[in-house]
Design an enzyme around this catalytic site. Structure first.
Site, short mmCIF file in Angstrom:
data_model
loop_
_atom_site.label_atom_id
_atom_site.label_comp_id
_atom_site.label_asym_id
_atom_site.label_seq_id
_atom_site.Cartn_x
_atom_site.Cartn_y
_atom_site.Cartn_z
N HIS A 36 43.93 31.16 27.15
CA HIS A 36 42.66 31.90 27.22
C HIS A 36 42.30 32.38 28.62
O HIS A 36 41.37 33.15 28.79
CB HIS A 36 41.52 31.04 26.69
CG HIS A 36 41.04 30.00 27.68
ND1 HIS A 36 41.67 28.81 27.86
CD2 HIS A 36 40.00 30.02 28.55
CE1 HIS A 36 41.04 28.12 28.79
NE2 HIS A 36 40.03 28.82 29.23
C1 UD1 Z 1 34.90 30.37 30.18
C2 UD1 Z 1 35.07 29.81 31.59
C3 UD1 Z 1 36.41 29.09 31.71
C4 UD1 Z 1 36.57 28.05 30.61
C5 UD1 Z 1 36.38 28.74 29.26
C6 UD1 Z 1 36.52 27.79 28.10
C7 UD1 Z 1 33.98 31.14 33.35
C8 UD1 Z 1 34.20 32.06 34.47
N1 UD1 Z 1 35.05 30.85 32.61
O1 UD1 Z 1 35.91 31.38 30.02
O2 UD1 Z 1 36.46 28.44 32.96
O3 UD1 Z 1 37.87 27.50 30.68
O4 UD1 Z 1 35.06 29.34 29.24
O5 UD1 Z 1 36.52 28.49 26.91
O6 UD1 Z 1 32.87 30.71 33.13
N2 UD1 Z 1 33.30 35.16 23.50
C9 UD1 Z 1 33.01 35.21 22.15
N3 UD1 Z 1 32.37 34.16 21.61
C10 UD1 Z 1 32.01 33.07 22.32
C11 UD1 Z 1 32.31 33.04 23.69
C12 UD1 Z 1 32.96 34.09 24.26
O7 UD1 Z 1 33.32 36.17 21.48
O8 UD1 Z 1 31.42 32.14 21.76
C13 UD1 Z 1 34.00 36.29 24.13
C14 UD1 Z 1 33.11 36.99 25.12
O9 UD1 Z 1 32.48 38.08 24.54
C15 UD1 Z 1 34.07 37.41 26.20
C16 UD1 Z 1 35.20 36.44 26.10
O10 UD1 Z 1 35.08 35.78 24.87
O11 UD1 Z 1 34.55 38.70 25.97
C17 UD1 Z 1 35.24 35.47 27.25
O12 UD1 Z 1 34.08 34.64 27.29
P1 UD1 Z 1 33.48 34.08 28.69
O13 UD1 Z 1 32.45 33.06 28.43
O14 UD1 Z 1 33.14 35.21 29.57
O15 UD1 Z 1 34.67 33.37 29.39
P2 UD1 Z 1 35.83 32.45 28.84
O16 UD1 Z 1 37.07 33.26 28.87
O17 UD1 Z 1 35.48 31.77 27.56
#
Ligand code: UD1
Length: 352
Positions: A202
């Site tokens: 991820h």
């Molecule tokens: C975040 C953390 C990372 C951690 C990870 C665990 C930061 C910078 N990164 O990364 O350190 O290892 O969480 O999962 O804070 N999304 C959904 N549904 C959700 C959550 C996210 O669809 O419930 C999508 C968002 O729209 C986005 C992508 O997933 O496009 C990434 O989500 P984001 O919270 O920005 O960062 P992670 O990659 O999850």
């Protein structure tokens, strides 16, 4: 004493679970604020239910966005919350955007700040998490380090006098859940007794470059046994955007797993391939050999004796995803499963 925990992303819910229990056991008033960084049910609410965490007292509902927009929205919304509640400690966890936003909000209001999982370093400045953890440690009044290595990093940065080793709270929760699910059927698509690999990918550095993501997915597809791949929303979005199918070769995709299902699967797996920090360590605790698709790891203790091997280019996945367990003793570099009560004692002991 009043402690206010700020969480927002999946790994933080896992760390919150033992802290919520330990704080309650010590009679500490505990306010939980959820930023809403993760909002899908299986990335958020399921963890509260499965791990018996009290519902958040306040939910900011910040959601997704660029790093700046996401972090800024949290900072703006946390300000009035902290000001109204005025806890004795703001407690932040790990290295996400929710961590650094809450750290900044706390110090600007002169509220004592404690950082759980302090002192981890990848020394990779391209990772957003590395900046989040360095900034948070330097803002914190109390750095709760999981390991001696983490304490050494804090000392090297001049933070020794506000740092203490408490152990790793993920050990507390992982071992409790391992015991609770022992003997239960696996809830992943494999036949009884069939060897399989559990994989998760991820991190931005692996998902956001289409060529790199393709290399990793093709490597997983070529593993000689079934590869159970719980698909993180970021992985799903990036694969779809570049027209890459995740259903290739031996890969069997599933939704992100509830924590007890993940722990059961991890304990039963022949091997793990991941870029997650938490999973590397959980694999180590559950005695499952791990291959990490990154150039470095913050959890360097897992590399001893080959329990965890770095494979930055995903070039050795087919060869090493399934390999014999090392025979050497792993020791207990992450503590004995009582880190949350040690962290609680540190918070109580350092109260101004
Ligand atoms: C975040 C953390 C990372 C951690 C990870 C665990 C930061 C910078 N990164 O990364 O350190 O290892 O969480 O999962 O804070 N999304 C959904 N549904 C959700 C959550 C996210 O669809 O419930 C999508 C968002 O729209 C986005 C992508 O997933 O496009 C990434 O989500 P984001 O919270 O920005 O960062 P992670 O990659 O999850």
């Amino acid at each position: 004493m009043k402690v206010l925990s700020v969480v927002g992303a999946r790994p933080q819910f896992v760390k919150l679970a033992p802290m919520a229990k330990a704080l309650a056991a010590a009679g500490v008033e505990h306010v939980i604020v959820h930023t809403g960084q993760h909002y899908d049910i299986n990335m958020s609410d399921a963890f509260f239910t499965d791990l018996g965490i009290p519902d958040p007292d306040i939910h900011l509902g910040v959601g997704s966005g660029s790093h700046g927009a996401q972090t800024g929205a949290m900072l703006a919304q946390l300000d009035p919350v902290f000001d109204e509640i005025r806890p004795d400690w703001v407690l932040v966890y790990g290295d996400t955007n929710s961590t650094v936003a809450a750290a900044l909000a706390a110090v600007k209001l002169h509220i004592p700040l404690a950082h759980l999982e302090a002192g981890l370093r990848s020394f990779n400045r391209a990772m957003p998490e590395e900046h989040n953890r360095v900034l948070t440690d330097h803002a914190a009044d109390l750095c709760l380090a999981p390991t001696e290595v983490a304490l050494r990093h804090l000392a090297a940065e001049g933070l020794a006098d506000r740092s203490v080793v408490v152990g790793d709270v993920m050990v507390d929760v992982c071992l409790q859940v391992r015991d609770a699910v022992a003997g239960r059927p696996l809830e992943v698509p494999v036949a009884d007794g069939e060897p399989f690999v559990l994989a998760t990918i991820h991190r931005a550095e692996n998902t956001d470059d289409p060529a790199r993501l393709r290399t990793i997915v093709e490597a997983l597809a070529g593993v000689p046994v079934p590869v159970i791949l719980p698909v993180h929303p970021r992985l799903a979005a990036k694969a779809a955007a570049s027209g890459l199918s995740l259903e290739q070769g031996n890969i069997r995709t599933v939704e992100p797993l509830p924590y007890p299902v993940l722990v059961g699967a991890l304990a039963a797996a022949a091997g793990v391939v991941t870029d997650s920090g938490g999973l590397q360590k959980e694999a180590f605790l559950l005695e499952t050999p791990c291959l990490t698709v990154r150039t470095e790891t913050e959890w360097v203790e897992t590399l001893e004796n080959g329990w965890n091997i770095l494979d930055p280019e995903a070039a050795r996945v087919a060869e090493l995803a399934v390999r014999p367990r090392p025979s050497q003793d792993r020791g207990t570099p992450y503590g004995d499963g009582h880190a949350a009560s040690a962290a609680t004692a540190a918070l109580l002991g350092r109260r101004a």
